[in-house]
Design an enzyme around this catalytic site. Structure first.
Site, PDB file in Angstrom:
ATOM      1  N   ARG A 221      -4.602   2.077  -0.233  1.00 10.92           N
ATOM      2  CA  ARG A 221      -3.579   1.019  -0.269  1.00 10.92           C
ATOM      3  C   ARG A 221      -3.065   0.712   1.141  1.00 10.92           C
ATOM      4  O   ARG A 221      -2.859  -0.441   1.509  1.00 10.92           O
ATOM      5  CB  ARG A 221      -2.429   1.452  -1.186  1.00 10.92           C
ATOM      6  CG  ARG A 221      -1.306   0.445  -1.245  1.00 10.92           C
ATOM      7  CD  ARG A 221      -0.449   0.612  -2.489  1.00 10.92           C
ATOM      8  NE  ARG A 221       0.580  -0.410  -2.545  1.00 10.92           N
ATOM      9  CZ  ARG A 221       1.867  -0.170  -2.297  1.00 10.92           C
ATOM     10  NH1 ARG A 221       2.271   1.046  -1.995  1.00 10.92           N
ATOM     11  NH2 ARG A 221       2.744  -1.158  -2.374  1.00 10.92           N
TER      12      ARG A 221
ATOM     13  N   HIS B 254      -7.386  -0.176  -8.100  1.00  9.44           N
ATOM     14  CA  HIS B 254      -6.358   0.325  -9.016  1.00  9.44           C
ATOM     15  C   HIS B 254      -6.943   1.245 -10.087  1.00  9.44           C
ATOM     16  O   HIS B 254      -6.285   1.538 -11.075  1.00  9.44           O
ATOM     17  CB  HIS B 254      -5.598  -0.841  -9.655  1.00  9.44           C
ATOM     18  CG  HIS B 254      -4.693  -1.563  -8.700  1.00  9.44           C
ATOM     19  ND1 HIS B 254      -3.987  -2.691  -9.026  1.00  9.44           N
ATOM     20  CD2 HIS B 254      -4.367  -1.303  -7.398  1.00  9.44           C
ATOM     21  CE1 HIS B 254      -3.278  -3.104  -7.984  1.00  9.44           C
ATOM     22  NE2 HIS B 254      -3.487  -2.285  -6.979  1.00  9.44           N
TER      23      HIS B 254
ATOM     24  N   HIS C  98      -3.179  -2.935   3.026  1.00 14.89           N
ATOM     25  CA  HIS C  98      -1.982  -3.584   3.578  1.00 14.89           C
ATOM     26  C   HIS C  98      -2.108  -3.802   5.079  1.00 14.89           C
ATOM     27  O   HIS C  98      -1.731  -4.851   5.602  1.00 14.89           O
ATOM     28  CB  HIS C  98      -0.736  -2.749   3.262  1.00 14.89           C
ATOM     29  CG  HIS C  98      -0.270  -2.883   1.854  1.00 14.89           C
ATOM     30  ND1 HIS C  98       1.023  -2.616   1.451  1.00 14.89           N
ATOM     31  CD2 HIS C  98      -0.926  -3.275   0.732  1.00 14.89           C
ATOM     32  CE1 HIS C  98       1.138  -2.841   0.147  1.00 14.89           C
ATOM     33  NE2 HIS C  98      -0.025  -3.220  -0.305  1.00 14.89           N
TER      34      HIS C  98
ATOM     35  N   ASN D 112       6.788  -2.692   1.797  1.00 13.40           N
ATOM     36  CA  ASN D 112       6.036  -1.443   1.971  1.00 13.40           C
ATOM     37  C   ASN D 112       6.091  -0.594   0.709  1.00 13.40           C
ATOM     38  O   ASN D 112       5.320   0.344   0.576  1.00 13.40           O
ATOM     39  CB  ASN D 112       6.531  -0.665   3.197  1.00 13.40           C
ATOM     40  CG  ASN D 112       7.818   0.091   2.958  1.00 13.40           C
ATOM     41  OD1 ASN D 112       8.311   0.170   1.839  1.00 13.40           O
ATOM     42  ND2 ASN D 112       8.370   0.662   4.007  1.00 13.40           N
TER      43      ASN D 112
HETATM   44  C1  HEM Z   1      -4.658  -8.194  -6.407  1.00 20.06           C
HETATM   45  C2  HEM Z   1      -3.447  -8.047  -5.995  1.00 20.06           C
HETATM   46  C3  HEM Z   1      -2.751  -6.714  -5.865  1.00 20.06           C
HETATM   47  C4  HEM Z   1      -1.486  -6.455  -6.267  1.00 20.06           C
HETATM   48  C5  HEM Z   1      -0.518  -7.440  -6.897  1.00 20.06           C
HETATM   49  C6  HEM Z   1      -1.217  -5.063  -5.983  1.00 20.06           C
HETATM   50  C7  HEM Z   1      -0.023  -4.428  -6.226  1.00 20.06           C
HETATM   51  C8  HEM Z   1       0.164  -3.070  -6.192  1.00 20.06           C
HETATM   52  C9  HEM Z   1       1.385  -2.394  -6.567  1.00 20.06           C
HETATM   53  C10 HEM Z   1       2.676  -3.077  -6.981  1.00 20.06           C
HETATM   54  C11 HEM Z   1       1.161  -1.063  -6.486  1.00 20.06           C
HETATM   55  C12 HEM Z   1       2.154   0.056  -6.781  1.00 20.06           C
HETATM   56  C13 HEM Z   1       2.896   0.461  -5.540  1.00 20.06           C
HETATM   57  C14 HEM Z   1       3.947   1.495  -5.824  1.00 20.06           C
HETATM   58  O1  HEM Z   1       4.687   1.342  -6.792  1.00 20.06           O
HETATM   59  O2  HEM Z   1       4.035   2.475  -5.064  1.00 20.06           O
HETATM   60  C15 HEM Z   1      -0.198  -0.887  -6.042  1.00 20.06           C
HETATM   61  C16 HEM Z   1      -0.805   0.331  -5.833  1.00 20.06           C
HETATM   62  C17 HEM Z   1      -2.042   0.478  -5.280  1.00 20.06           C
HETATM   63  N1  HEM Z   1      -2.845  -0.541  -4.790  1.00 20.06           N
HETATM   64 FE1  HEM Z   1      -2.616  -2.518  -5.136  1.00 20.06          FE
HETATM   65  N2  HEM Z   1      -2.326  -4.501  -5.414  1.00 20.06           N
HETATM   66  C18 HEM Z   1      -3.286  -5.467  -5.310  1.00 20.06           C
HETATM   67  C19 HEM Z   1      -4.541  -5.312  -4.741  1.00 20.06           C
HETATM   68  C20 HEM Z   1      -4.985  -4.142  -4.177  1.00 20.06           C
HETATM   69  C21 HEM Z   1      -6.180  -4.007  -3.360  1.00 20.06           C
HETATM   70  C22 HEM Z   1      -7.091  -5.169  -2.972  1.00 20.06           C
HETATM   71  C23 HEM Z   1      -6.285  -2.693  -3.018  1.00 20.06           C
HETATM   72  C24 HEM Z   1      -7.318  -2.001  -2.160  1.00 20.06           C
HETATM   73  C25 HEM Z   1      -8.517  -2.442  -1.892  1.00 20.06           C
HETATM   74  C26 HEM Z   1      -5.184  -1.997  -3.648  1.00 20.06           C
HETATM   75  C27 HEM Z   1      -4.989  -0.640  -3.629  1.00 20.06           C
HETATM   76  C28 HEM Z   1      -3.971   0.018  -4.269  1.00 20.06           C
HETATM   77  C29 HEM Z   1      -3.939   1.457  -4.464  1.00 20.06           C
HETATM   78  C30 HEM Z   1      -5.028   2.437  -4.099  1.00 20.06           C
HETATM   79  C31 HEM Z   1      -2.719   1.750  -5.089  1.00 20.06           C
HETATM   80  C32 HEM Z   1      -2.190   3.130  -5.470  1.00 20.06           C
HETATM   81  C33 HEM Z   1      -1.430   3.685  -4.290  1.00 20.06           C
HETATM   82  C34 HEM Z   1      -0.956   5.107  -4.479  1.00 20.06           C
HETATM   83  O3  HEM Z   1      -1.198   5.730  -5.497  1.00 20.06           O
HETATM   84  O4  HEM Z   1      -0.318   5.629  -3.536  1.00 20.06           O
HETATM   85  N3  HEM Z   1      -4.403  -2.905  -4.311  1.00 20.06           N
HETATM   86  N4  HEM Z   1      -0.773  -2.125  -5.855  1.00 20.06           N
HETATM   87  C1  LIG Z   2       9.720   1.691   3.566  1.00 19.34           C
HETATM   88  O1  LIG Z   2      10.856   0.951   3.879  1.00 19.34           O
HETATM   89  C2  LIG Z   2      12.075   1.544   3.497  1.00 19.34           C
HETATM   90  C3  LIG Z   2      13.199   0.609   3.891  1.00 19.34           C
HETATM   91  O2  LIG Z   2      12.853  -0.720   3.733  1.00 19.34           O
HETATM   92  C4  LIG Z   2      12.236   2.904   4.193  1.00 19.34           C
HETATM   93  O3  LIG Z   2      13.414   3.531   3.728  1.00 19.34           O
HETATM   94  C5  LIG Z   2      11.031   3.771   3.879  1.00 19.34           C
HETATM   95  O4  LIG Z   2      11.112   4.977   4.613  1.00 19.34           O
HETATM   96  C6  LIG Z   2       9.749   3.047   4.228  1.00 19.34           C
HETATM   97  N1  LIG Z   2       8.614   3.843   3.827  1.00 19.34           N
HETATM   98  C7  LIG Z   2       7.749   4.351   4.703  1.00 19.34           C
HETATM   99  C8  LIG Z   2       6.642   5.161   4.143  1.00 19.34           C
HETATM  100  O5  LIG Z   2       7.827   4.166   5.884  1.00 19.34           O
END
Ligand code: HEM
Ligand SMILES: *[C@@H]1O[C@H](CO)[C@@H](O)[C@H](O)[C@H]1NC(C)=O
Ligand SMILES: *[C@@H]1O[C@H](CO)[C@@H](O)[C@H](O)[C@H]1NC(C)=O
Ligand SMILES: *[C@@H]1O[C@H](CO)[C@@H](O)[C@H](O)[C@H]1NC(C)=O
Length: 330
Positions: free
Chosen positions: A59, A191, A63, A91
Site C-alpha cells: 500500500r 486487496h 501511495h 495517509n
Molecule cells: C482502487 C482504488 C483503491 C481504493 C479506494 C483503496 C482504498 C484502500 C483503503 C481505504 C484501505 C484501508 C486502509 C486502512 O484502513 O488502513 C486500503 C488498504 C490497502 N490497499 Fe488499497 N485502495 C485502492 C487500490 C489499491 C491498490 C492499487 C493497491 C496496490 C497495488 C492497494 C493496496 C492496498 C493494501 C495492500 C492495503 C492493506 C494495507 C495494510 O494492511 O496495511 N490498494 N486500500
Molecule cells: C498520519 O497522519 C496523522 C495525522 O494526520 C499522524 O498522526 C500519523 O502519525 C500519520 N501516520 C504515519 C504512519 O505517519
C-alpha cells in the site's frame, strides 16, 4: 494544425518515458552488487517477525507512486518546517512496519555501499519481495530511481483513490495516471491481503442510507455484514479496530479477493463496485476464475506502477536516510 498537435503529443510522450527508460535491472551491478540479496534478507526477517509488513509495503508503494511518482517522497518525516506527504489526512494509518522494513534495509545497505542505493529503489525491491513471500507472482523491477527533493502533505489531495468514490471517479483517477480500466482491476487485487479500519466501511454496515442502525448495504452478504457490525461495534471509541480485506484467505496473495467480490464479501464500497459496474465486472469474473491470468496482469501492472513518474539524473538524490532530505533546510 493536427500534425502540429501530434508533434507536441509525441514530444510529451518522449519526456514522460525517458526517465523510466534509463532504469535497468542491472543498475547497481558494479556499484552495489549485493543490493537485491541485502534487501531480501532484511525484509524476509521483518515479514517473519511482523506479518503485517507485506501488505503495508504494498500500500505504501502504491501511495508513493501515485503522488508525484515512485520517489520515496512518502518516506520523509514531517519536521518543524514542512508537513510531509506521509502526514496528509489521506495517509490513513500507513503502517509503521513497512517504513521500518525500508529503514532497516537502508541501514544495511549504507554499511555495504554507502550513498549508492536510493530509498525509492529499496521500497520497490522490498515490495516485490514481499508480494512473492505472501504467495504472489514475481515481477521484474528495474532500478535507478532517485529520491525526491520534496514531500508535502498538500500534494496528496486528489491523487489517491478513496472507497467512497464513484466508479467514474476511480476510472478517471487511474486514467489520469495512464492505467487502463483492466489494469485498475488487476492492481485492486492487492486487496487480497491486509486490512481496512472500520471507519473505511462503517457507512455500509451501520444505518445504511439513513435507515436504522442495523441496516447494512444490501450488496453485502448478510452474515458477513453482521460479523462486521459485531467486530466494529466499538470502532468510534477504538479507531484501531480493523477487518481483513480478504475475509477468506487474509494473509495469502491469491485471487480470492475477486471470488469474494462475486459473493458479497467485498469489504470496501469501491471493492464491491468493481463487481457491479459493467466496465469492470468482466475483469473481476476473469480473475476470479483464473489466478494465472490475474498474476500475469498484476505483474505487468506492477512493473508499470513501479516506474510511474520516476526521477533520474539530477531530478533527485540518493538520500542518506530515507526519512530526511540530504539538504536538511529543503
Ligand atoms: C482502487 C482504488 C483503491 C481504493 C479506494 C483503496 C482504498 C484502500 C483503503 C481505504 C484501505 C484501508 C486502509 C486502512 O484502513 O488502513 C486500503 C488498504 C490497502 N490497499 Fe488499497 N485502495 C485502492 C487500490 C489499491 C491498490 C492499487 C493497491 C496496490 C497495488 C492497494 C493496496 C492496498 C493494501 C495492500 C492495503 C492493506 C494495507 C495494510 O494492511 O496495511 N490498494 N486500500
Ligand atoms: C498520519 O497522519 C496523522 C495525522 O494526520 C499522524 O498522526 C500519523 O502519525 C500519520 N501516520 C504515519 C504512519 O505517519
Ligand atoms: C470521501 O471520504 C473522504 C475521507 O473519508 C472525505 O473527505 C470525502 O468528503 C468523502 N467524499 C464524498 C464524496 O463523500
Ligand atoms: C488462464 O489464463 C492464462 C493466462 O492468460 C491462460 O493461458 C489460460 O489458458 C487460462 N486458463 C483457462 C482455464 O482459461
Amino acid at each position: 494544425m493536427a500534425s502540429h498537435l501530434l508533434v507536441v503529443w509525441l514530444v510529451a510522450l518522449c519526456f514522460a518515458s525517458r526517465a523510466a527508460a534509463k532504469l535497468s535491472t542491472t543498475y547497481y551491478q558494479k556499484t552495489c552488487p549485493e543490493v537485491e540479496q541485502i534487501v531480501l534478507d532484511v525484509v524476509t526477517s521483518k515479514q517473519i517477525t511482523t506479518p503485517t509488513t507485506g501488505a503495508g509495503a504494498l500500500r505504501l508503494f502504491f501511495h508513493d507512486c501515485f503522488v508525484g511518482g515512485c520517489d520515496a517522497s512518502l518516506l520523509v518525516s514531517t519536521n518543524a518546517f514542512n508537513r510531509a506527504e506521509r502526514d496528509a489526512d489521506d495517509n490513513i494509518s500507513l503502517p509503521g512496519d513497512a517504513f521500518d522494513a525500508v529503514v532497516r534495509a537502508k541501514t544495511a545497505l549504507e554499511l555495504q555501499c554507502p550513498g549508492v542505493v536510493s530509498c525509492a529503489d529499496i521500497l520497490a525491491i522490498a515490495t516485490r519481495d514481499l508480494v512473492l513471500m505472501l504467495g504472489g507472482p514475481r515481477y521484474a523491477v528495474r532500478l535507478g530511481r532517485k529520491d525526491a527533493f520534496a514531500s508535502t502533505a498538500a500534494s496528496v489531495a486528489g491523487h489517491l483513490p478513496s472507497p467512497n468514490m464513484t466508479m467514474d471517479q476511480l476510472i478517471s483517477l487511474f486514467e489520469k495516471n495512464k492505467f487502463t480500466v483492466q489494469e485498475m482491476v488487476a492492481l485492486s487485487g492487492a486487496h487480497t491481503v491486509g486490512f481496512a479500519h472500520c471507519s473505511e466501511f462503517a457507512s455500509r454496515i451501520y444505518g445504511f442510507n439513513g435507515a436504522d442502525r442495523d441496516a447494512h448495504d444490501p450488496s453485502l452478504n448478510p452474515q458477513f455484514a453482521q460479523a462486521l457490525q459485531k467486530a466494529c461495534a466499538n470502532y468510534v471509541e477504538d479507531p484501531t479496530i480493523a477487518a481483513f480485506n480478504d475475509v477468506m484467505t487474509p494473509g495469502k496473495f491469491d485471487n480470492m479477493y475477486y471470488q469474494n467480490l462475486l459473493r458479497g464479501l467485498g469489504l470496501l464500497a469501491s471493492d464491491t463496485a468493481l463487481a457491479a459496474d459493467p466496465r469492470t465486472k468482466s475483469f473481476v469474473q476473469l480473475y476470479a476464475a483464473n489466478q494465472t491470468a490475474f498474476f500475469e496482469d498484476f505483474s505487468h501492472a506492477m512493473e508499470k506502477l513501479s516506474v510511474h513518474g520516476v526521477k533520474t539524473g539530477r531530478k533527485g538524490e540518493i538520500r542518506h536516510r530515507c526519512d530526511v532530505f540530504n539538504n536538511l533546510s529543503t
